[in-house]
Design a protein around this motif. Structure first.
Motif, PDB file in Angstrom:
ATOM      1  N   VAL A 164       7.541  11.713 -25.023  1.00 34.82           N
ATOM      2  CA  VAL A 164       6.258  12.411 -25.081  1.00 34.82           C
ATOM      3  C   VAL A 164       5.789  12.541 -26.535  1.00 34.82           C
ATOM      4  O   VAL A 164       4.583  12.536 -26.810  1.00 34.82           O
ATOM      5  N   GLY A 165       6.726  12.590 -27.477  1.00 31.08           N
ATOM      6  CA  GLY A 165       6.341  12.561 -28.891  1.00 31.08           C
ATOM      7  C   GLY A 165       5.668  11.245 -29.246  1.00 31.08           C
ATOM      8  O   GLY A 165       4.649  11.223 -29.948  1.00 31.08           O
ATOM      9  N   LEU A 166       6.225  10.131 -28.744  1.00 31.02           N
ATOM     10  CA  LEU A 166       5.602   8.825 -28.955  1.00 31.02           C
ATOM     11  C   LEU A 166       4.230   8.789 -28.283  1.00 31.02           C
ATOM     12  O   LEU A 166       3.279   8.237 -28.830  1.00 31.02           O
ATOM     13  N   THR A 167       4.121   9.410 -27.118  1.00 30.08           N
ATOM     14  CA  THR A 167       2.839   9.490 -26.416  1.00 30.08           C
ATOM     15  C   THR A 167       1.790  10.180 -27.290  1.00 30.08           C
ATOM     16  O   THR A 167       0.690   9.664 -27.491  1.00 30.08           O
ATOM     17  N   HIS A 168       2.130  11.357 -27.794  1.00 27.29           N
ATOM     18  CA  HIS A 168       1.178  12.102 -28.627  1.00 27.29           C
ATOM     19  C   HIS A 168       0.833  11.338 -29.898  1.00 27.29           C
ATOM     20  O   HIS A 168      -0.329  11.315 -30.319  1.00 27.29           O
ATOM     21  N   ALA A 169       1.838  10.712 -30.504  1.00 26.53           N
ATOM     22  CA  ALA A 169       1.587   9.936 -31.717  1.00 26.53           C
ATOM     23  C   ALA A 169       0.607   8.798 -31.425  1.00 26.53           C
ATOM     24  O   ALA A 169      -0.324   8.567 -32.200  1.00 26.53           O
ATOM     25  N   ALA A 170       0.804   8.097 -30.313  1.00 26.62           N
ATOM     26  CA  ALA A 170      -0.080   6.976 -29.959  1.00 26.62           C
ATOM     27  C   ALA A 170      -1.478   7.459 -29.581  1.00 26.62           C
ATOM     28  O   ALA A 170      -2.459   6.727 -29.756  1.00 26.62           O
TER      29      ALA A 170
END
Length: 156
Positions: free
Chosen positions: A89-95
């Motif tokens: 979900v961190g990668l999701t928010h970053a993207a």
């Protein structure tokens, strides 16, 4: 009766289609098929499915796979699956361009899995390093492509 979307059991569940990063789209648009919720998988199956979704640039959906493992698995394994869900979900928010939330969740997830060894062949030390480096880049304002930045959960 409210105008809220509900599932077959009557629970509130947003039926709007979602894009590959889990963002709601207008009703009637073609979205990405959602991950079914509450699926109990063997750990190796969880890792395979999550890796497939990460490689496809769909970390939000990979997060849901990890969340199922976290909620249905043994309590002793909860930190592993919860930490992996936070990385996804961190990668999701970053993207999505949410630098503050993305960096925070990447660091939180790295902290959860650091020192867990290699359960199910998962390179937790390598993932923690990946997350820390990516969190730094995100915090510095780098634009992130989820598929290009997808981590390898297991070596090889």
């Amino acid at each position: 009766m409210s105008g809220r979307d509900r599932d077959a059991a009557g629970r509130a569940r947003n039926a709007r289609p979602r894009d590959g990063l889990g963002r709601p789209m207008p009703y009637g648009e073609a979205g990405v098929e959602r991950q079914p919720e509450g699926v109990v998988r063997a750990p190796a199956e969880t890792v395979r499915e999550a890796q497939r979704l990460l490689d496809a640039g769909m970390p939000f959906h990979a997060h849901e796979v990890f969340e199922d493992a976290w909620k249905s698995g043994p309590e002793a394994e909860a930190p592993l699956w919860r930490g992996l869900a936070q990385l996804a979900v961190g990668l999701t928010h970053a993207a999505r361009g949410n630098a503050v939330g993305g960096a925070r969740l990447l660091r939180r997830g790295a902290g959860q899995i650091a020192g867990l060894g290699t359960p199910y062949g998962i390179d937790t030390a390598g993932l923690a390093r990946w997350a820390g480096a990516l969190a730094g880049r995100v915090a510095d304002g780098d634009r992130i492509d989820a598929a290009r930045e997808a981590p390898r959960l297991t070596p090889g």
